[in-house]
Each structure stands twice: as structure tokens, then as C-alpha cells.
Design an enzyme around this catalytic site. Sequence first.
Site, PDB file in Angstrom:
ATOM      1  N   GLU A 495     -46.554  23.472 -41.766  1.00  0.00           N
ATOM      2  CA  GLU A 495     -47.511  23.791 -40.700  1.00  0.00           C
ATOM      3  C   GLU A 495     -48.855  23.115 -40.960  1.00  0.00           C
ATOM      4  O   GLU A 495     -49.549  22.698 -40.022  1.00  0.00           O
ATOM      5  CB  GLU A 495     -47.689  25.307 -40.558  1.00  0.00           C
ATOM      6  CG  GLU A 495     -46.417  26.054 -40.146  1.00  0.00           C
ATOM      7  CD  GLU A 495     -45.706  25.457 -38.938  1.00  0.00           C
ATOM      8  OE1 GLU A 495     -46.375  24.870 -38.066  1.00  0.00           O
ATOM      9  OE2 GLU A 495     -44.466  25.560 -38.881  1.00  0.00           O
ATOM     10  N   HIS A 501     -52.312  16.561 -38.656  1.00  0.00           N
ATOM     11  CA  HIS A 501     -52.052  15.650 -37.537  1.00  0.00           C
ATOM     12  C   HIS A 501     -53.162  15.834 -36.484  1.00  0.00           C
ATOM     13  O   HIS A 501     -53.684  14.871 -35.936  1.00  0.00           O
ATOM     14  CB  HIS A 501     -50.676  15.963 -36.952  1.00  0.00           C
ATOM     15  CG  HIS A 501     -50.120  14.926 -36.022  1.00  0.00           C
ATOM     16  ND1 HIS A 501     -48.969  15.137 -35.317  1.00  0.00           N
ATOM     17  CD2 HIS A 501     -50.541  13.696 -35.662  1.00  0.00           C
ATOM     18  CE1 HIS A 501     -48.704  14.076 -34.580  1.00  0.00           C
ATOM     19  NE2 HIS A 501     -49.649  13.186 -34.758  1.00  0.00           N
TER      20      HIS A 501
HETATM   21 ZN   LIG Z   1     -43.067  21.987 -37.105  1.00  0.00          ZN
END
Ligand SMILES: [Zn+2]
Length: 712
Positions: A495, A501
Amino acid sequence: MTRFLLAGAGVAALAATAGLAAEATVQNPLLAPWTGPYGGIPPFDKVKVEHFAPALEVAMAEQLAEVDKIAAEPAPPTFANTLAALERSGRTLERVATIFGVYSSTMSTPDFQKVEEDMAPRLAAFSDRITQNEKLFKRIADVYESREAAGLAPEQKRLAWLDYTNFVRAGARLDPAAKKRMSEINQRLATLYTKFSQNLLADETDYVLFLDQESDLAGLPDSLRAAAAAAAEQRGQKGKWAVLNTRSSMEPFLTYSDRRDLREKVWRTYYSRGDHGDAKDNNALITEILKLRAERAKLLGYQTHAHWRLENSMARTPERAMELMEAVWKPAVARVREEVADMQAVADKEGAKIKIEPWDYRYYAEKVRKAKYDLDQNEVKPYLQLEKLREGMFWVAGQLFGFNFSPVDGVPVYNPDMRVYNVTDPSGKLVGLWYFDPYARPGKQSGAWMNAYRSQERFDRDITTIVSNNTNFVKGKPGEPILISWDDANALFHEFGHALHGLNSNVSYPSLSGTAVPRDYVEFPSQILERWLSTPEVLNRFALHHQTGQPIPPELVQRIERAATFNQGFTTVEYLASALVDMKLHLAGERTIDPDAFERDTLKALGMPSEIVMRHRTPQFSHAFSGDGYSAGYYSYLWSDTLSADAWEAFTEANGPYDKAVAKRLRDAVFSAGNTVDPAEAYRAFRGRDPGIAALMRKRGFPAPGEGQAAQ
Ligand SMILES: [Zn+2]
């Protein structure tokens, strides 16, 4: 306008509420722009459930007015007056819908569920009103068609393509009758998705197994007994032990309980969620969802829902996704046969006189793990302290991307256990905020996920992102460290990969920002981040014994590494069975489907080993039925893992996991690029070639395939 294609809305009441907008803003904290430090922060301290419905109505009306203005613009369509203007629109709705989503996933109380049920179809209708706006679509199409002549920058061309394609895919070119039907379908689906999720949540909450004798706990480690005792006490049954109907309760119980009868009971209860034939049964909902999806795909000119969903994915077609799944299925099933043989041998030696059943798999797998690899998960756990591992993730983010995390006080949170950190780059510049909501509680979805409260953008001005990670660890006593399993530690890093990201995003337009990439690509950054957990650099610094403070012994790390591909047959088959059933359900077209029979027949045809059940059986398959999101898209995890396995080898082929040059390429081509480039091109920019399947097979310990099975 990032969200309106997902959201959706009521028509009749909109005109009436618009006039009240100014007054409502004063009273309704959801409607006000976010204020405070860090470019504004969500006002979690001021929000009440009754604020949602009026705020959503006003925000939808506001965006419709903005969109109408763009559509009615007298000047000829340009990128600036159409697409950039659309990016600027819907800001209020974006903020309201974000907090609405946070409540839906983490504070789903009965009064909130009522609002959610009412609003779901209205939001769907709203979304259709925008995508079906003919004047607006005409302008978007003009900008798209003249993108080369207009000399748009590459990111602008990508946005023009995305907007145009999204409108077409949502039905912008249909005739009025078809558009009307499309909108009816979307509204009905929104209601069915909400119902599906609420039924599932109810089955997870309502079925609790209370144990009242010490002998019922045979085999369970002390930490599990303590958690079960606390869970019973919280439910008013002090002195008993509660096994909750969630994955995080079911899995350890099936792993450790010596009581085969109770294992079977817990297993049956968990895998019957949504399938009890009562008022909360999901089967009829699924039949209707599948029928409506098939009808919608046909209206839009696609062969099936799966073809529609995959068109803009990295896989592009269901056939290519199936090809990858089928390439992995056979070696995975072969591995299951070996695993079962190993387990049966242990059971026979014990004189258990049983044949391995699904409720025995985890239990005997654990015994094989001990016998074959001398590895006991309970031996590892004392070294896995939640807060130390969180520091380890921060350290990795510093090594790879130069990020620095520091805790901040005074930022409003919706639960006192939540924490907020600000993230800066090496020059001290603010990158964004990271919120962490670590613990399980009633009304919070099970599992772990990342959520973006605000996306990064810079086309008008710099806006930094706000992301959150959400997990379901059991909260310990004050001052006591929370020890988690190796799998949970992986999930934590996973996560955090999604969060990074988002945090690395460096794009102009919010619709292309951060994790707004195709489903089968979005799991790539998160899956690759898991790999840094088991690096010696992280384990030596952060896997510290909770009592002695000593780092995990290298000899134990070696045993963990040796066991890395252990039980991959089980893991791969339980996942792939779900992914294959999901795809086949959505390739089946418009015929009426009985989900239980379809599941049974499909698994039989696949040669599903009888010792394993799908990770998500159809009546409880939220990925497929609580929204369009992962429908015909559960294969995405395998597709992304093909990328992450192949990408990881770029590090190991160079100077290892902390190779600065490879990390920079990963950041430039993947983590910072959002959806500004086609994922296949982004991957080539990172790796210098297309991905292959060989690294994935190595990662899972399956025999290497012949060359030419590119998964790209
Ligand atoms: Zn994921």
C-alpha cells in the site's frame, strides 16, 4: 474533472438547490475550499453525516453549471477553453466526493449507508448528464481531432485522447434512445453495487463465532487468544473468545487451530458470505449486474463487458489477459499437487486419518513449512513491529526517491488513532501529506488500501498531493508494540507503494496524475515496493525484536529467503481461480447466469484442485461486483506482477535494490509519470525492452516457460 466519470446524479432537484448554493456553503463545511497549511487540508473535524446529501447536490449543480458554460463557449474549441477548463471544473464535487468515499470505506454507519443508497444512483445519473452533453462532446472531439495541427504538448495530446476516448466509451456517440437506456442501466447498477457491498459488510459483521471453552483454542498462539478474548469482550461476551468473520481472523485460525471441526466451521462461515439464501444474499444481485453490464456493452458496440473494460488497459483484450492466466495456471496447479502430497504425508505420519480438505490447507502447510524449511511464522513475528516497519518504509522512500517523512500535529483526522506526516524532497520542498489509518474498527472495510484525498497537478499552480494508507491491524494495549505477520508486512509495503506512486507524481493535469493509470498497471509500483521489505538493509535496521531490540538474526532471514516460494501453488491457484471466473463471467454475454452454478461449472472445467477454494467466491467478490472498477479486471494483479518481477531484476542485474541509477529510471519513467504516457511505452523507457513472463515464474518458483510467452 477527474472524478465525474466515476461519480454520477439526480436531475430534478438540481435546479432548486443551485440557488441555495451560497447559503449552503456557509453552513456546510464540505462545500468550503480546504483551508489551513499544506495548500489546504480536509476538514474531517467539522464533517457530519447529514452534510453529505446537501453538499453533493450543490456540488453536482455547480459542476453542471461549469460544464454548461464550457459547452456554450462562443469561441472555437481549443485545448485551453475546453479541456483545461474541464480540468478546472468540478473542484467542489471532487472534494465532497473524496470525503464521501472516506466515510464509505472507513466509517460506514447505518445512517451513512442510508445516504449512500440514496446518492449512488443520483451520482451515476449526474455523470451521464456530462458525458451525454452533445455540445460538450463536439468540442472535445474537435480538440482531439486537431491535436497535431494545434501543436499540443505530448501531455496535452494524451489528455485529449483520454477525454475523447472516455466520452465515447461512456456513450457520447449513442442516439438519444440508447443514451437514455444507458443512463437507466448506470443508475440501476450504482444501486446494485451499493447493496452488494452493504450485504457483504453485514455478513462480515453479523456472523461471529463465540468460543467458550479453553479446549476450543487448542493450537492457537497466545497473541491470537488475546485478540479473540478482546474481540469477545468488545461484543459484550467477556470471558469468551470471538472469531470474527473477516480474512484477518479466519486465516490465522485456520493456520493454527488443532480443532478440525472448528476449522471447518470457520471456513464454511467465511466462504458463505453473501451466499446464505437470506435477505443479504448476493446471488440475485450478481445475475442482474451481469445482465445489465452485458446489455450496456452491446449498446456501446462491444462484444462483451470484458472487451469494453479492457480496451484501454495494458492488456488491451480479454484474450491477452486469458493467455497470461492460462500460462501460469497449469504450473500452479502442478505445484498444488506437490504441496498437497507433502501435507498428506504429514497428516498420515501423525495418524490423522484424513484427506486434506480446504479447511486443512493452511494448517498442514504450516506444518510442512516447519518441517521443510525449519520456519515458524511465530518465530518471525516478534521482529515485525508495525511502527518500526513504518520507519523502514520511510527509510526506503528516502533511499529510492529522496523523500523525508516527518509527523505533523494539529491536522484534523476522523479518528484519534490516525496520524499525519508531511513529505519533503531533499531540498526541503513540500511533496505532499501522508495519512495513516492503521487499525480495524466497526464500519471500516476489511483489507488494506491507498486513497488519494487530492491529486498532484501544476497546470495553473502547484498543487501538492494528499494520500492515505488504510490497514486493519488489531490495536494493542496502550504502549504495547503491535506485532504483525510477514504477509501483513508485505501488504503494508504494498500500500505504501501506491502512496509513493501518488507522492512522486509530477504532471500538469489532475486527470493524468499519480495512480490514475490503467488497472493492470496500477499494481506494478505497489507490488515492486514489496520487494524492499526483505532486503537486509531494511531487516537489519527495522526488523527488531520487540523485547530485546536485537535485529532479526541473519540465519532466520536466510530461512525466510529459502522459503520464499513456499506455498506459491496455493497462493497462485486461489487467486487465479477468482481471476479466471471473473473474466469468464464477463465474457458470457447476455444470458441469465446463476452465479453458484457458473462458478461450479467453470472451476470443474478448469480442473480446480478440490483442496482449494477461490480467494473470493462469486457472492463475496467485491472487486467484481461492488463497482465497475476491478470487474473483468482481477487479472490485473498477475499482469502487474509480471511487470514488477521483471522490473525487480533490473535492480538485481545492476548494483542491487538500492542502485541509484535504476531507482532514478524507475521514478522518471513510472512513479512520476502518472498516465501521461502509454504504460507499455513507460515500461520500455524504464527497462529498455518489453517485459517477459520468465521473471514472474522465477519469483513464484515455477518452471521457466519457453521463450516467446511475452506478457507485455
Ligand atoms: Zn494494490
